[in-house]
Structure formats: structure tokens, C-alpha cells
Design a protein around this motif. Structure first.
Motif, PDB file in Angstrom:
ATOM      1  N   ASP A 162      16.687  10.175 -31.940  1.00 45.67           N
ATOM      2  CA  ASP A 162      15.453   9.663 -31.355  1.00 45.67           C
ATOM      3  C   ASP A 162      14.294  10.624 -31.594  1.00 45.67           C
ATOM      4  OD1 ASP A 162      14.190   7.642 -30.044  1.00 45.67           O
ATOM      5  OD2 ASP A 162      14.619   8.375 -28.030  1.00 45.67           O
ATOM      6  N   ASN A 163      14.539  11.925 -31.409  1.00 43.50           N
ATOM      7  CA  ASN A 163      13.489  12.924 -31.551  1.00 43.50           C
ATOM      8  C   ASN A 163      14.159  14.271 -31.850  1.00 43.50           C
ATOM      9  OD1 ASN A 163      11.452  14.787 -31.316  1.00 43.50           O
ATOM     10  ND2 ASN A 163      10.729  14.100 -29.320  1.00 43.50           N
ATOM     11  N   LEU A 193      19.999  15.261 -20.219  1.00 37.36           N
ATOM     12  CA  LEU A 193      20.115  15.999 -21.473  1.00 37.36           C
ATOM     13  C   LEU A 193      19.579  17.424 -21.349  1.00 37.36           C
ATOM     14  CD1 LEU A 193      19.175  13.198 -23.984  1.00 37.36           C
ATOM     15  CD2 LEU A 193      21.189  14.656 -24.170  1.00 37.36           C
ATOM     16  N   GLN A 212       7.539  15.646 -26.156  1.00 41.32           N
ATOM     17  CA  GLN A 212       8.754  15.554 -26.973  1.00 41.32           C
ATOM     18  C   GLN A 212       9.952  15.010 -26.195  1.00 41.32           C
ATOM     19  OE1 GLN A 212       8.561  15.931 -30.111  1.00 41.32           O
ATOM     20  NE2 GLN A 212       6.574  16.931 -30.261  1.00 41.32           N
ATOM     21  N   ARG A 264      22.385  10.655 -29.860  1.00 41.76           N
ATOM     22  CA  ARG A 264      21.296   9.673 -29.766  1.00 41.76           C
ATOM     23  C   ARG A 264      19.953  10.367 -29.589  1.00 41.76           C
ATOM     24  NH1 ARG A 264      22.755   7.067 -24.914  1.00 41.76           N
ATOM     25  NH2 ARG A 264      20.821   5.910 -25.047  1.00 41.76           N
ATOM     26  N   ALA A 265      19.938  11.439 -28.802  1.00 41.64           N
ATOM     27  CA  ALA A 265      18.693  12.166 -28.573  1.00 41.64           C
ATOM     28  C   ALA A 265      18.181  12.761 -29.881  1.00 41.64           C
ATOM     29  CB  ALA A 265      18.905  13.269 -27.530  1.00 41.64           C
ATOM     30  N   ARG A 322      25.368  11.272 -26.129  1.00 49.25           N
ATOM     31  CA  ARG A 322      23.955  11.192 -25.737  1.00 49.25           C
ATOM     32  C   ARG A 322      23.124  12.170 -26.549  1.00 49.25           C
ATOM     33  NH1 ARG A 322      25.588  11.515 -20.188  1.00 49.25           N
ATOM     34  NH2 ARG A 322      26.022   9.420 -19.432  1.00 49.25           N
ATOM     35  N   THR A 323      23.699  13.351 -26.818  1.00 49.49           N
ATOM     36  CA  THR A 323      22.953  14.328 -27.607  1.00 49.49           C
ATOM     37  C   THR A 323      22.727  13.819 -29.030  1.00 49.49           C
ATOM     38  OG1 THR A 323      23.998  16.044 -26.278  1.00 49.49           O
ATOM     39  CG2 THR A 323      22.862  16.760 -28.247  1.00 49.49           C
ATOM     40  N   PHE A 337      12.694  11.787 -25.323  1.00 49.98           N
ATOM     41  CA  PHE A 337      13.473  10.876 -26.155  1.00 49.98           C
ATOM     42  C   PHE A 337      13.081   9.458 -25.747  1.00 49.98           C
ATOM     43  CE2 PHE A 337      15.992  14.737 -25.363  1.00 49.98           C
ATOM     44  CZ  PHE A 337      15.847  15.273 -26.638  1.00 49.98           C
ATOM     45  N   VAL A 353      17.527  28.977 -25.047  1.00 47.35           N
ATOM     46  CA  VAL A 353      17.637  28.081 -23.887  1.00 47.35           C
ATOM     47  C   VAL A 353      18.807  28.535 -23.011  1.00 47.35           C
ATOM     48  CG1 VAL A 353      18.152  25.723 -23.145  1.00 47.35           C
ATOM     49  CG2 VAL A 353      16.589  26.106 -25.063  1.00 47.35           C
ATOM     50  N   MET A 361      15.448   6.485 -24.841  1.00 43.52           N
ATOM     51  CA  MET A 361      16.510   6.724 -23.868  1.00 43.52           C
ATOM     52  C   MET A 361      15.906   6.662 -22.468  1.00 43.52           C
ATOM     53  SD  MET A 361      18.485   9.736 -25.943  1.00 43.52           S
ATOM     54  CE  MET A 361      20.022   9.631 -25.026  1.00 43.52           C
ATOM     55  N   ARG A 403      22.217  21.804 -20.344  1.00 44.72           N
ATOM     56  CA  ARG A 403      23.080  22.025 -21.503  1.00 44.72           C
ATOM     57  C   ARG A 403      24.134  23.116 -21.292  1.00 44.72           C
ATOM     58  NH1 ARG A 403      21.848  18.589 -24.659  1.00 44.72           N
ATOM     59  NH2 ARG A 403      23.668  19.197 -25.872  1.00 44.72           N
ATOM     60  N   PRO A 438      16.984  28.662 -31.202  1.00 40.40           N
ATOM     61  CA  PRO A 438      16.448  28.025 -29.992  1.00 40.40           C
ATOM     62  C   PRO A 438      17.527  27.725 -28.950  1.00 40.40           C
ATOM     63  CG  PRO A 438      15.522  26.990 -31.949  1.00 40.40           C
ATOM     64  CD  PRO A 438      16.522  27.991 -32.439  1.00 40.40           C
ATOM     65  N   ALA A 439      18.695  27.238 -29.405  1.00 39.51           N
ATOM     66  CA  ALA A 439      19.757  26.884 -28.458  1.00 39.51           C
ATOM     67  C   ALA A 439      20.206  28.112 -27.670  1.00 39.51           C
ATOM     68  CB  ALA A 439      20.937  26.271 -29.201  1.00 39.51           C
ATOM     69  N   TYR A 487      12.999  17.093 -32.998  1.00 36.52           N
ATOM     70  CA  TYR A 487      12.315  18.285 -32.489  1.00 36.52           C
ATOM     71  C   TYR A 487      12.566  18.436 -30.989  1.00 36.52           C
ATOM     72  CZ  TYR A 487       8.669  21.724 -31.584  1.00 36.52           C
ATOM     73  OH  TYR A 487       8.003  22.852 -31.185  1.00 36.52           O
ATOM     74  N   GLY A 488      12.514  17.315 -30.278  1.00 38.94           N
ATOM     75  CA  GLY A 488      12.804  17.343 -28.847  1.00 38.94           C
ATOM     76  C   GLY A 488      14.202  17.863 -28.580  1.00 38.94           C
ATOM     77  N   ALA A 489      15.162  17.487 -29.447  1.00 44.86           N
ATOM     78  CA  ALA A 489      16.537  17.956 -29.271  1.00 44.86           C
ATOM     79  C   ALA A 489      16.622  19.464 -29.466  1.00 44.86           C
ATOM     80  CB  ALA A 489      17.460  17.236 -30.253  1.00 44.86           C
ATOM     81  N   LEU A 490      15.852  19.973 -30.438  1.00 46.10           N
ATOM     82  CA  LEU A 490      15.803  21.417 -30.673  1.00 46.10           C
ATOM     83  C   LEU A 490      15.229  22.126 -29.448  1.00 46.10           C
ATOM     84  CD1 LEU A 490      16.601  22.823 -33.294  1.00 46.10           C
ATOM     85  CD2 LEU A 490      14.183  22.855 -33.947  1.00 46.10           C
ATOM     86  N   VAL A 491      14.180  21.522 -28.868  1.00 42.99           N
ATOM     87  CA  VAL A 491      13.495  22.131 -27.721  1.00 42.99           C
ATOM     88  C   VAL A 491      14.437  22.270 -26.522  1.00 42.99           C
ATOM     89  CG1 VAL A 491      11.759  21.667 -25.943  1.00 42.99           C
ATOM     90  CG2 VAL A 491      11.139  21.512 -28.354  1.00 42.99           C
ATOM     91  N   ILE A 492      15.270  21.254 -26.274  1.00 44.01           N
ATOM     92  CA  ILE A 492      16.141  21.343 -25.101  1.00 44.01           C
ATOM     93  C   ILE A 492      17.369  22.203 -25.371  1.00 44.01           C
ATOM     94  CG2 ILE A 492      15.447  19.123 -24.114  1.00 44.01           C
ATOM     95  CD1 ILE A 492      18.176  18.054 -25.157  1.00 44.01           C
ATOM     96  N   GLY A 493      17.471  22.744 -26.588  1.00 44.24           N
ATOM     97  CA  GLY A 493      18.568  23.667 -26.861  1.00 44.24           C
ATOM     98  C   GLY A 493      19.823  23.010 -27.385  1.00 44.24           C
ATOM     99  N   ALA A 494      19.665  21.828 -28.016  1.00 42.92           N
ATOM    100  CA  ALA A 494      20.832  21.220 -28.664  1.00 42.92           C
ATOM    101  C   ALA A 494      21.039  21.909 -30.010  1.00 42.92           C
ATOM    102  CB  ALA A 494      20.600  19.726 -28.871  1.00 42.92           C
ATOM    103  N   ASP A 495      22.303  22.081 -30.379  1.00 45.91           N
ATOM    104  CA  ASP A 495      22.598  22.661 -31.683  1.00 45.91           C
ATOM    105  C   ASP A 495      22.506  21.510 -32.693  1.00 45.91           C
ATOM    106  OD1 ASP A 495      23.605  23.817 -33.927  1.00 45.91           O
ATOM    107  OD2 ASP A 495      25.225  24.868 -32.909  1.00 45.91           O
TER     108      ASP A 495
END
Lengths: 257, 237
Positions: A142-143, B102, B89, A138-139, A135-136, B91, B77, B94, B105, B73-74, A145-153
């Protein structure tokens, strides 16, 4: 991330040669060896993403094309250096087995390859839609910057995604090696075919790639039967032009551009 | 008691442009703090610097006494700061449920995911109704709820919001702000960036006024509401 891998076909050729090495040196049938080929190509994909693609993610698109074509050239000539220019094929226990299904003459090797490919597609689907990492990925597609914001590496996500793409094509190379003879220069044609499939199916859509792959291969086979074997690309590329004219985002693409 | 978040002389910008110069502010645990100012004053830049999305060129940022201004950033968070960015921002291709999930984390947030999800749905029943829809198909207000919900899924110690009222109908803004008050009452510290100064001052405990990249004024909301300069510049009276 929107990176188009023009080295896709050359990675497939490497998958074929790895299957050939496993079969000739260690006696491992490609229908088992494909797992090892996938693992090896996963590492190749990871290294290419981390070492090269990462540096140009924010650069204009033509930079990606140049870079990936460069990777393709290195892979192709590396194969030439390592294995020579002669066509090869891999022997499998299934190579010569066939059976009649009513009026249909079935080549067992091709049937098994098809079944494994469908199973791998299904596994990829389950991974992308059913696991947190999938899912990460795909996220991030998809976006980003949004992935960076939620703290995905995001860098790690890209590397894994690229690695999985390479692993799939490595497995594909090994799985077709029993019935498709190959040589180092076969990569470009395979890259163009996969690019064609992705455009027809819709970029960024897994279902699109699956349906596009079926459409292109069936269209080419029918073209080979009803026109001439050398004209089969005419059919698939006419299909590409039709799609670009009437549905530029592809069959399952979300939006154009 | 040390502040939960402390900015000390923070500088950040884009290319050659310096957007904020020497911003200092403090947010104590449990507070709801508003950061107000006009367009281009540096509000968004401040939030992005705190979230690690923009490098901090000078000064320091501390969360709970520990420096965070060099972290990715990660990592920020993971330390408990969730960010509801400008433009949400989400997705878009989805589902709402996937967007929310999501947001969880860290190991801790994942372990408590089901419970947090229930409390987000309790806060925003609309999201529960639309959980199978694609986030891109939601209305603006629902998208904002989804973005806030996604941030809450991280179980943050500090929730930062960038202009949650932007582009929404007044009645929707009221409902979103009521929810922010409730989130804060239930224990989450909130740092709110707003251009809608009257709304923000109606909600917060204290506020900072940013002008041209510097803190021009700060104080409890009643003092700012009574301030002649604030009245003239932001409240239009």
C-alpha cells in the motif's frame, strides 16, 4: 512494490515437473506432492527476489519486465535441458475417477483441484488479513515508504511476499498436472493468462484475482464449447479489452495507473 | 544526565546537494523540543537522518549514549524512536485499526498492544469511532491523529513529528498540539519540526532554529519568543 512476475507461468511449469518427479521417482501422488512443490517454489521465489528483483526495485518499470522475462527464459530453458521437449503428464490415483451428479458428469481430479485451490485462496486471504506478517505485506504494498517509517523490514517483507506468490503457483502447477499435459514451453501462455486475470480482476486485489480467475476460465470454457476450442482465448482477451475500455483499474482495482 | 538524543555535526543530503551541514542538537529525557525554520532549511532532512531514512554523511547521532547513525530504519524504531513523517504516510487502503496495530512492531510493543491501543483511543476518541474505516477516507486532521497514534503504538522513548500542522484548519491544529502537550506530560520525549513557529514556540520547552542547513539559534522558548531576529523572520512583527 508493483513488480509484475512474467516468470509466473514458468514457475508453474516447474511446479508441474516437480510434481512429475515426485510421482515418478518417489511415487507421491500430486494431490499430496503439491505441498512439496509449493515449498520448493517458495525458496525459488525468495532467491529470485533477494538475488535479482531487490536490485532493480527502484529502477524504471521496463527494467522489471526485462528482468522477469530473463528469469522466465532461464526457467523455461532449464526445464528443456532437464526434462526434454516432450509433453508429460502426471498420473494420480484420481486421474480416471468420475461420477454423475444428476445430469452432470464430474471429473473427480478437477473437482479436488478446484476445492484445494479455493482452500488455498482462503488460507492466503486469512494470512494476509489475519496475521501480523500478512498485514505488513499489505502495508508495504500500500505504501512502501510508510512501511519503512514504521520500522518494517521491507526487503524481508518483499522476499516473503514473492516467495508466497511462487509457492502458490508451484502448488497450482502440481494440482493441475494430473489433467493438463505440459512441456517446458507452456510457461509463457500461462504467464499471459495470469496477467490477463490480474488485469481483469484489478492489480493488487486478492479478491480481484479470484473473481478474475473464475471469469476468465469460465469464459474460455464457454468459448470452447460454443465457438471452437481454438477460439477460447478470443473470448478471454475480448473480456480483457472490454475491461480496459470501461474499467481500466480492473473489477476490484483501487485506482488506475 | 546524558541526553536522550544527541546530534553532533550531522551532515546529510540528496545526491550532490548537501541539505544539512554540521547540525548539532540535544534532546533531554522528558523534553519537548521544537526544530523550527523556513521551508528548505533542512528540518525534514534532520528528522529523516535521525530515523535512518537518509544516510548520515558526517557527524554522529546517539540515542541514550549509543550510536545509531549507521543503523537501518527498522533497528532505529526498535531502539525507541518513532517518526510521524511529512505527509503522514499512512496505509490508505487499510483500516484505521490496522494502521494503528501495524505501529506496534517490537516484541514489547506487541505484548502491550491492547493497552497502548486503549490509551491512543483515549487520546483520540475520533480514531476509536472510525477504527473500521479505511485510513484513506479520513479527513486531514483525523489522518494526522492516526499517524501520531500509529507512532505511539511503538511505545517510543522519542516521538518525532514532521509538520503535524501542515494543511490543517487552525482549530484542528490546536487540538493536535494540545494532544502533543499531553503526550509529553505523560512521559514521552518529543522532537517537533514545525514551520508554524508561533504555535511551536507556544508548545515547546526549548527550540532550535535551522537556517540553510545549520543551527542558527537555540534557547528556551521565552528567550526565542523575545528574540528580535526570530520576531522579524518568523513571527512577522
Amino acid at each position: 512494490m508493483r513488480v509484475i512476475n512474467f516468470a509466473h507461468g514458468d514457475m508453474m511449469v516447474w511446479g508441474m515437473y516437480l510434481a512429475w518427479l515426485l510421482a515418478t521417482r518417489l511415487g507421491i501422488d500430486p494431490y499430496l506432492g503439491f505441498v512439496g512443490c509449493a515449498a520448493a517454489l517458495f525458496v525459488v521465489g525468495l532467491v529470485v527476489q533477494r538475488g535479482l528483483v531487490d536490485r532493480i526495485v527502484d529502477a524504471p518499470h521496463e527494467m522489471q519486465i526485462l528482468l522477469m522475462l530473463g528469469v522466465a527464459l532461464v526457467l523455461e530453458n532449464g526445464a528443456l535441458l532437464a526434462f526434454g521437449p516432450e509433453p508429460q503428464r502426471v498420473r494420480s490415483a484420481l486421474t480416471l475417477s468420475t461420477f454423475w451428479l444428476g445430469p452432470l458428469f464430474v471429473d473427480v481430479a478437477r473437482l479436488v483441484t478446484f476445492a484445494v485451490a479455493v482452500a488455498l485462496s482462503l488460507a492466503l486471504y486469512l494470512f494476509l488479513f489475519g496475521t501480523d506478517l500478512g498485514r505488513t505485506i499489505r502495508a508495504a504494498a500500500d505504501n512502501a515508504y510508510g512501511a519503512l517509517v514504521i520500522g518494517a523490514d521491507v526487503r524481508r517483507v518483499y522476499a516473503v511476499a514473492f516467495g508466497i506468490g511462487a509457492a502458490c503457483v508451484g502448488a497450482a502447477g502440481a494440482l493441475v498436472s494430473p489433467f493438463l499435459p505440459f512441456q517446458p514451453s507452456a510457461g509463457l501462455a500461462a504467464s499471459v493468462t495470469s496477467f490477463n486475470i490480474v488485469i481483469i480482476g484489478g492489480m493488487g486485489s486478492l479478491l480481484g484475482a479470484f473473481v478474475g480467475g473464475l471469469l476468465v476460465s469460465v469464459a474460455e470454457s464457454l468459448g470452447a464449447v460454443f465457438l471452437a476450442p481454438s477460439l477460447k482465448e478470443l473470448v478471454s482477451f475480448s473480456l480483457l479489452i472490454l475491461i480496459l475500455l470501461f474499467r481500466p483499474a480492473g473489477l476490484f482495482g483501487r485506482r488506475a495507473g | 544526565m546524558p541526553a536522550l538524543l544527541r546530534l553532533d555535526g550531522v551532515e546529510a543530503g540528496y545526491g550532490d546537494m548537501v541539505a544539512i551541514r554540521g547540525v548539532s542538537l540535544e534532546v533531554a529525557r522528558g523534553e519537548l523540543i521544537a526544530l523550527i525554520g523556513s521551508n528548505g532549511a533542512g528540518k525534514t532532512t534532520t528528522l529523516r537522518a535521525i530515523a535512518g531514512l537518509l544516510p548520515c554523511r558526517g557527524g554522529r547521532i546517539e540515542l541514550d549514549g549509543a550510536r545509531i547513525d549507521r543503523l537501518r530504519p527498522a533497528e532505529i524504531v526498535a531502539r525507541g524512536i518513532a517518526h510521524v513523517p511529512e505527509g503522514r504516510q499512512l496505509f490508505p487502503s487499510m483500516t484505521v485499526l490496522e494502521n494503528l496495530e501495524l505501529g506496534a512492531r517490537t516484541t514489547e510493543a506487541r505484548r502491550l498492544r491492547t493497552g497502548t491501543l486503549a490509551s491512543v483511543f483515549a487520546l483520540f476518541p475520533r480514531l476509536a469511532e472510525r477504527q473500521r474505516q479505511l485510513a484513506g477516507s479520513l479527513s486531514g486532521g483525523e489522518q494526522q491523529m492516526c499517524a501520531i497514534g500509529r507512532a505511539l503504538m511503538a511505545r517510543p522513548r522519542l516521538l518525532m513529528l514532521d509538520e503535524p500542522s501542515l494543511g490543517l484548519a487552525p482549530v484542528v491544529v490546536t487540538s493536535i498540539f494540545d494532544n502533543l502537550a499531553r503526550i509529553n506530560r505523560e512521559g514521552t520525549t518529543v522532537l517537533l519540526v514545525e514551520q508554524n513557529v508561533l504555535r511551536a514556540l507556544g508548545l515547546c520547552h526549548r527550540a532550535y532554529v535551522l537556517e540553510n542547513g545549520r543551527i542558527a539559534l537555540t534557547g528556551p522558548r521565552d528567550r526565542l519568543l523575545a528574540d528580535e531576529g526570530v520576531k522579524k523572520a518568523y513571527l512577522g512583527r
